[in-house]
Motif scaffolding. Structure first.
Motif, PDB file in Angstrom:
ATOM      1  N   ARG A 154     119.844 -53.091  15.290  1.00  0.00           N
ATOM      2  CA  ARG A 154     121.149 -52.684  14.781  1.00  0.00           C
ATOM      3  C   ARG A 154     121.359 -51.182  14.967  1.00  0.00           C
ATOM      4  NH1 ARG A 154     122.583 -55.679   9.051  1.00  0.00           N
ATOM      5  NH2 ARG A 154     122.461 -57.838   9.820  1.00  0.00           N
ATOM      6  N   ALA A 155     120.266 -50.433  15.011  1.00  0.00           N
ATOM      7  CA  ALA A 155     120.339 -48.987  15.214  1.00  0.00           C
ATOM      8  C   ALA A 155     119.057 -48.535  15.882  1.00  0.00           C
ATOM      9  CB  ALA A 155     120.533 -48.252  13.888  1.00  0.00           C
ATOM     10  N   VAL A 156     119.148 -47.404  16.583  1.00  0.00           N
ATOM     11  CA  VAL A 156     117.984 -46.807  17.241  1.00  0.00           C
ATOM     12  C   VAL A 156     117.904 -45.343  16.829  1.00  0.00           C
ATOM     13  CG1 VAL A 156     116.933 -46.164  19.443  1.00  0.00           C
ATOM     14  CG2 VAL A 156     118.070 -48.389  19.205  1.00  0.00           C
ATOM     15  N   VAL A 157     116.713 -44.929  16.393  1.00  0.00           N
ATOM     16  CA  VAL A 157     116.433 -43.527  16.105  1.00  0.00           C
ATOM     17  C   VAL A 157     115.597 -42.985  17.255  1.00  0.00           C
ATOM     18  CG1 VAL A 157     115.331 -41.888  14.536  1.00  0.00           C
ATOM     19  CG2 VAL A 157     116.497 -43.917  13.609  1.00  0.00           C
ATOM     20  N   ALA A 158     116.055 -41.916  17.897  1.00  0.00           N
ATOM     21  CA  ALA A 158     115.312 -41.275  18.977  1.00  0.00           C
ATOM     22  C   ALA A 158     114.782 -39.932  18.488  1.00  0.00           C
ATOM     23  CB  ALA A 158     116.207 -41.072  20.200  1.00  0.00           C
ATOM     24  N   ASN A 159     113.602 -39.540  18.977  1.00  0.00           N
ATOM     25  CA  ASN A 159     112.972 -38.320  18.470  1.00  0.00           C
ATOM     26  C   ASN A 159     113.471 -37.044  19.149  1.00  0.00           C
ATOM     27  OD1 ASN A 159     111.723 -38.600  20.958  1.00  0.00           O
ATOM     28  ND2 ASN A 159     109.653 -38.306  20.182  1.00  0.00           N
ATOM     29  N   THR A 370     114.719 -34.621   8.282  1.00  0.00           N
ATOM     30  CA  THR A 370     114.395 -35.844   9.019  1.00  0.00           C
ATOM     31  C   THR A 370     114.456 -37.054   8.104  1.00  0.00           C
ATOM     32  OG1 THR A 370     112.911 -34.542  10.428  1.00  0.00           O
ATOM     33  CG2 THR A 370     112.694 -36.944  10.517  1.00  0.00           C
ATOM     34  N   ALA A 371     113.842 -36.948   6.928  1.00  0.00           N
ATOM     35  CA  ALA A 371     113.780 -38.078   6.003  1.00  0.00           C
ATOM     36  C   ALA A 371     115.178 -38.492   5.556  1.00  0.00           C
ATOM     37  CB  ALA A 371     112.919 -37.716   4.800  1.00  0.00           C
ATOM     38  N   GLU A 372     116.031 -37.527   5.274  1.00  0.00           N
ATOM     39  CA  GLU A 372     117.392 -37.854   4.837  1.00  0.00           C
ATOM     40  C   GLU A 372     118.150 -38.601   5.926  1.00  0.00           C
ATOM     41  OE1 GLU A 372     121.418 -35.598   3.144  1.00  0.00           O
ATOM     42  OE2 GLU A 372     119.642 -34.434   3.684  1.00  0.00           O
ATOM     43  N   LEU A 373     118.032 -38.133   7.158  1.00  0.00           N
ATOM     44  CA  LEU A 373     118.752 -38.768   8.258  1.00  0.00           C
ATOM     45  C   LEU A 373     118.213 -40.167   8.554  1.00  0.00           C
ATOM     46  CD1 LEU A 373     120.840 -38.640  10.485  1.00  0.00           C
ATOM     47  CD2 LEU A 373     119.211 -37.325  11.871  1.00  0.00           C
ATOM     48  N   VAL A 374     116.898 -40.299   8.608  1.00  0.00           N
ATOM     49  CA  VAL A 374     116.297 -41.582   8.957  1.00  0.00           C
ATOM     50  C   VAL A 374     116.565 -42.626   7.879  1.00  0.00           C
ATOM     51  CG1 VAL A 374     114.090 -42.772   9.326  1.00  0.00           C
ATOM     52  CG2 VAL A 374     114.539 -40.592  10.467  1.00  0.00           C
ATOM     53  N   THR A 375     116.436 -42.269   6.619  1.00  0.00           N
ATOM     54  CA  THR A 375     116.674 -43.250   5.569  1.00  0.00           C
ATOM     55  C   THR A 375     118.148 -43.653   5.502  1.00  0.00           C
ATOM     56  OG1 THR A 375     116.784 -41.450   3.927  1.00  0.00           O
ATOM     57  CG2 THR A 375     114.691 -42.609   4.165  1.00  0.00           C
ATOM     58  N   THR A 376     119.054 -42.761   5.876  1.00  0.00           N
ATOM     59  CA  THR A 376     120.467 -43.141   5.971  1.00  0.00           C
ATOM     60  C   THR A 376     120.658 -44.213   7.035  1.00  0.00           C
ATOM     61  OG1 THR A 376     121.240 -40.976   5.221  1.00  0.00           O
ATOM     62  CG2 THR A 376     122.789 -42.311   6.477  1.00  0.00           C
TER      63      THR A 376
END
Length: 391
Positions: A154-159, A370-376
């Motif tokens: 549903r979503a992809v997080v890229a580093n 990072t944590a705020e963005l990823v958990t969102t």
């Protein structure tokens, strides 16, 4: 919210250490974390205090030992039954635990975890730490992963933006840089004092993608200008890097620089090595997805030389396009030597860039961001389409 995170390795490499820092910064009051690994190892103990449960679900050896360079050959066919068996066990686990979202963190986890999550209808997020490109992995594998990234998660997080650029057409793609924790940083970059004799440090696993051989080839030129220099290569040959480690040692001997080189196994805490270095060298001959060691050096006040490819330029160039270190072409040992000489010839300029790099890292790469963005991303992806609560 319940989150199941899936990774294939229990060795402490870059993506795995980034996961530990991330889990140390998320809101554990509002998030329940279940980690599944496909092997046992040191990462299990490191993750234990950061998760509610860490489950080891072993992948059979014929599949576990498959490298990204082998996935399109006969070995991948032989490994398919083992991968399918693990997918089934993982699907049973997910059906029992009923997580609100499943997060996969490595290539093997993306493949096996996507099938398992789809089998039970669990929302899926890929957290991608590798550039999905033919210059980083075999073309058939990159095509497969790109196609799967457009279908399963549903979503992809890229580093990094460089990693994101290798995933064209993927929906809900977010860039979240691996963050550093407060304990990794010194309080004031001016407190880093370069040693009396120059120490050139390369810190990272021993691998053809990390550039130890390129640094070895640069050493004679550096020593011709600064004969008192020493070189520290710190890291272990994991993921099949043993043969390459032998080539590096052979090159050091052949170039006649052995007396100036120390090679050490990987260290649990790199802060001492960084604090004793004059300059950190990131010499990867291929475009790397990010380059966490670059940020680690920046927050210790250490000047950095790195290759101008992949995600590294995103780190070492600030918002106004000023250089925060020295960038050199990948695979160019002469350019690498010239940059090291420049750092050693201009200590005041090296300190200035290191100070600006320290400030930029605190502005952009703190783990809390990072944590705020990823958990969102997790929360948005994990919202159930029917809005029904978990049983």
């Amino acid at each position: 919210m319940r989150v199941t995170i899936i990774g294939h390795t229990a060795r402490e490499s870059g993506a795995e250490l980034a996961l530990c820092r991330l889990l140390g910064a998320v809101d554990r009051v509002r998030l329940g974390i279940d980690v599944v690994l496909f092997e046992d190892g040191p990462l299990v103990d490191r993750l234990a205090p950061l998760a509610d449960v860490v489950t080891v679900m072993p992948l059979a050896r014929r599949a576990a030992g498959l490298t990204r360079g082998q996935v399109h050959g006969l070995r991948s066919i032989a490994a398919a039954p083992a991968a399918a068996a693990l997918m089934w066990r993982l699907a049973v686990h997910l059906a029992r635990e009923r997580p609100d979202v499943v997060v996969t963190t490595t290539m093997k986890a993306h493949v096996i975890g996507s099938a398992a999550a789809a089998a039970v209808g669990a929302p899926l997020v890929w957290h991608v730490h590798d550039r999905i490109a033919p210059d980083y992995m075999p073309a058939p594998l990159s095509k497969l992963l790109r196609a799967a990234a457009r279908v399963f998660p549903r979503a992809v997080v890229a580093n990094s933006r460089a990693t994101a650029a290798t995933l064209p057409g993927v929906r809900n793609l977010v860039v979240a840089y691996p963050g550093f924790s407060t304990s990794q940083a010194i309080a004031d970059p001016a407190s880093h004092v370069a040693p009396a004799r120059p120490v050139v440090l390369l810190l990272g696993r021993i691998s053809p993608t990390k550039g130890q051989l390129e640094l070895a080839r640069a050493m004679p030129s550096i020593l011709a200008r600064h004969p008192g220099s020493t070189f520290r290569i710190v890291g272990s040959p994991i993921f099949g890097g043993e043969d390459y480690a032998g080539k590096v040692q052979q090159a050091v001997r052949a170039l006649g620089v052995s007396d100036h080189v120390t090679m050490l196994e990987a260290v649990d805490d790199p802060r001492y090595e960084l604090d004793e270095a004059t300059v950190l060298v990131h010499a990867s001959p291929v475009p790397e997805p990010f380059g966490q060691v670059v940020v680690e050096a920046m927050v210790r006040g250490v000047p950095v030389i790195a290759t101008d490819a992949g995600g590294v330029p995103e780190i070492l160039v600030d918002r106004s396009s000023r250089p925060l270190g020295w960038l050199v072409p990948p695979g160019d040992a002469d350019a690498l030597a010239a940059a090291v000489i420049d750092v050693l010839d201009q200590p005041a300029e090296a300190r200035r860039r290191a100070s600006e790099a320290y400030a930029a890292a605190h502005d952009r790469f703190r783990i809390e961001l990072t944590a705020e963005l990823v958990t969102t991303v997790w929360r948005r992806a994990g919202r159930r389409s029917r809005g029904s609560p978990r049983a």
